[in-house]
Write a protein that holds these residues in place. Structure first.
Motif, PDB file in Angstrom:
ATOM      1  N   ALA A 121       0.832  -1.209   0.000  1.00 24.66           N
ATOM      2  CA  ALA A 121       0.000   0.000   0.000  1.00 24.66           C
ATOM      3  C   ALA A 121       0.864   1.256   0.000  1.00 24.66           C
ATOM      4  N   GLU A 168       0.838   4.293  -2.733  1.00 27.25           N
ATOM      5  CA  GLU A 168       0.671   5.700  -2.368  1.00 27.25           C
ATOM      6  C   GLU A 168       1.799   6.550  -2.936  1.00 27.25           C
ATOM      7  N   GLN A 221       1.197   7.098  -6.624  1.00 29.99           N
ATOM      8  CA  GLN A 221       0.176   8.108  -6.871  1.00 29.99           C
ATOM      9  C   GLN A 221       0.690   9.511  -6.570  1.00 29.99           C
ATOM     10  N   ASN A 237     -10.438   6.804   7.946  1.00 33.37           N
ATOM     11  CA  ASN A 237      -9.825   5.681   7.235  1.00 33.37           C
ATOM     12  C   ASN A 237      -8.888   6.140   6.116  1.00 33.37           C
ATOM     13  N   HIS A 238      -8.491   7.423   6.157  1.00 31.90           N
ATOM     14  CA  HIS A 238      -7.422   7.958   5.300  1.00 31.90           C
ATOM     15  C   HIS A 238      -7.738   7.875   3.808  1.00 31.90           C
ATOM     16  N   VAL A 239      -9.010   8.027   3.440  1.00 31.23           N
ATOM     17  CA  VAL A 239      -9.408   7.973   2.027  1.00 31.23           C
ATOM     18  C   VAL A 239      -9.974   9.326   1.615  1.00 31.23           C
ATOM     19  N   THR A 256      -7.405   2.444 -10.127  1.00 33.70           N
ATOM     20  CA  THR A 256      -6.797   2.191  -8.815  1.00 33.70           C
ATOM     21  C   THR A 256      -7.228   3.237  -7.803  1.00 33.70           C
ATOM     22  N   TYR A 257      -7.253   4.501  -8.241  1.00 31.90           N
ATOM     23  CA  TYR A 257      -7.572   5.588  -7.325  1.00 31.90           C
ATOM     24  C   TYR A 257      -9.006   5.517  -6.822  1.00 31.90           C
ATOM     25  N   LYS A 258      -9.927   5.209  -7.700  1.00 32.26           N
ATOM     26  CA  LYS A 258     -11.334   5.232  -7.286  1.00 32.26           C
ATOM     27  C   LYS A 258     -11.758   3.948  -6.575  1.00 32.26           C
ATOM     28  N   ASP A 259     -10.874   2.956  -6.543  1.00 35.15           N
ATOM     29  CA  ASP A 259     -11.187   1.697  -5.863  1.00 35.15           C
ATOM     30  C   ASP A 259     -10.896   1.822  -4.367  1.00 35.15           C
ATOM     31  N   GLN A 260     -11.639   2.699  -3.708  1.00 34.76           N
ATOM     32  CA  GLN A 260     -11.468   2.947  -2.281  1.00 34.76           C
ATOM     33  C   GLN A 260     -12.844   3.089  -1.638  1.00 34.76           C
TER      34      GLN A 260
END
Length: 448
Positions: free
Chosen positions: A103, A107, A110, A366-368, A413-417
């Motif tokens: 992870a 990060e 990104q 949750n840091h999103v 990847t970014y929106k898969d949160q």
């Protein structure tokens, strides 16, 4: 939720030193007559301007309107410490990373995507090295605990193959001129920006591609058929697609309520001084940038231009769901910062702190991010989780790609949160969050 009345607008307390010493190169205009556009972006900070730039690349023929409630660089975007950091930086946890190595690597990937986007803009728009400087940064340790943090951090970077260099006490003294620090950890991937100059440079560079209106707050946002209509003080903007780039104020539009933590941090900047007057030993090299080994400690930067220097010190965090703080609090914290500054630079005690200010952060438990299509044609690029220069840049880029249907691996990847997790009810959240913050600050000790 097709109609939104926005009753809470940005309140910025204290004048940012970055903005005060920045030069504006373009005229201001406010929204005075009704406008129709292909895109409306609300908020002219890192996210909003980055979204505008990405839209100009993806849809060069479209009309883009950008509304800001205040003035470019005078609000949150011009109030940060000016670090574009590639390595993880998690203020909510009181640590630099809370994730596993996989992870953490994602990060960093990104963050570097956003930094590369910013670097391209800086080059295209002719920003100087004083505005955009890819010189790296140092995690400075002022205690044995801080040194331990740096050693652990270095070991983590070593495991994932990241470049870094441990710096000893003598080197820290040569760099900063201060005996306060025991050691440091240098990482080369960070970029140092003058945040107000960068934001103004970005706005100026986009001038021919974007219609920017300042002091034009959105007071109502309403869905009308296939369009959204935003009402400001004197006129409206109608567009089929809207990007909210307002960070924590996305709650003021009715979204992510009770899911975002509104944190303020505080900074002071010295008056300009001549290093020759005090001797090079007093403040070291012309330019340097220190993050604390403990993230809840003091961030310190020195900048120099035309033979004069300034030092910026950033300390303290508070949770304020009202999204505003008082001038009295800023004055009290500035007095604390004076003591912290004098402990580091005793030979500069007669250099006054010229500017003191507060700046807002937005975190989730949750840091999103607060990201995605909220309603048809309405997108959110908000909640930067304490690293607005990079993460808001990325959110703006990703929102533009999502809204235009530009599919790629980075967006997937970014929106898969998940969405930001819910906070406890008040006053329990206020008591709990401020208690944790204060405990973490006290634990930071000499690092603060």
């Amino acid at each position: 939720m097709n109609h939104h009345t926005i009753k809470r607008l940005p309140v910025d307390t204290g004048r940012s030193g970055w903005e005060a010493i920045s030069t504006r190169r373009f005229p201001m205009q406010t929204l005075e007559s009704d406008v129709r556009a292909d895109w409306l972006i609300i908020g002219a900070g890192f996210a909003g301007l980055s979204a505008a730039r990405r839209l100009s690349q993806l849809r060069p023929g479209d009309k883009v309107v950008l509304l800001d409630a205040t003035e470019v660089a005078k609000s949150t975007a011009g109030r940060n410490s000016g670090y574009m950091i590639d390595v993880p930086h998690n203020l909510a946890s009181g640590e630099y990373s809370v994730a596993d190595e996989k992870a953490t690597a994602l990060e960093m990937e990104q963050n570097r995507l956003a930094i590369a986007f910013a670097a391209e803009a800086a080059a295209e728009y002719g920003m100087s090295k004083e505005t955009f400087d890819p010189s790296g940064k140092i995690n400075a340790a002022a205690s044995e605990r801080g040194l331990k943090f740096n050693r652990n951090y270095a070991a983590s970077l070593q495991r994932i193959g990241e470049k870094h260099e441990l710096i000893d006490l003598k080197q820290m003294r040569e760099i900063t001129g201060s005996d306060y620090y025991l050691g440091g950890l240098y990482t080369p991937g960070a970029v140092l920006i003058q945040p107000a100059d960068y934001i103004r440079g970005l706005a100026h560079g986009l001038g021919s591609k974007v219609n920017l209106y300042e002091h034009s707050p959105v007071l109502e946002l309403t869905r009308q058929g296939k369009d959204w209509k935003a009402r400001s003080n004197r006129a409206t903007v109608t567009a089929p697609r809207v990007i909210l780039a307002v960070n924590g104020h996305v709650e003021s539009f009715g979204y992510f309520r009770r899911r975002l933590m509104h944190i303020f941090t505080y900074a002071s900047m010295t008056a300009a001084f001549s290093p020759k007057e005090f001797g090079s030993r007093a403040s070291g090299a012309d330019r340097w940038a220190l993050l604390p080994a403990d993230p809840m400690g003091a961030t310190v930067r020195k900048i120099s231009s035309s033979g004069l220097s300034r030092i910026v010190i950033r300390t303290r965090f508070t949770y304020d769901p009202s999204l505003q703080v008082s001038t009295k609090r800023i004055a009290g914290i500035a007095a604390e910062q004076r003591r912290s500054f004098d402990a580091r630079f005793p030979e500069l005690q007669r250099v006054p702190l010229e500017f003191s200010w507060a700046g807002a952060l937005c975190l989730s438990r949750n840091h999103v991010p607060a990201f995605g299509e909220m309603e048809e044609g309405l997108y959110s690029a908000c909640c930067e989780n304490g690293l607005g220069t990079v993460k808001s840049t990325l959110a703006g880029m990703m929102a533009a790609e999502l809204a235009t249907g530009t599919g790629n691996r980075d967006l997937e990847t970014y929106k898969d949160q998940p969405i930001p997790s819910r906070l406890p009810p008040e006053p329990f959240a206020w008591l709990g969050i401020n208690s944790v913050i204060r405990w973490q600050e006290l634990r930071a000790g000499r690092e603060g």
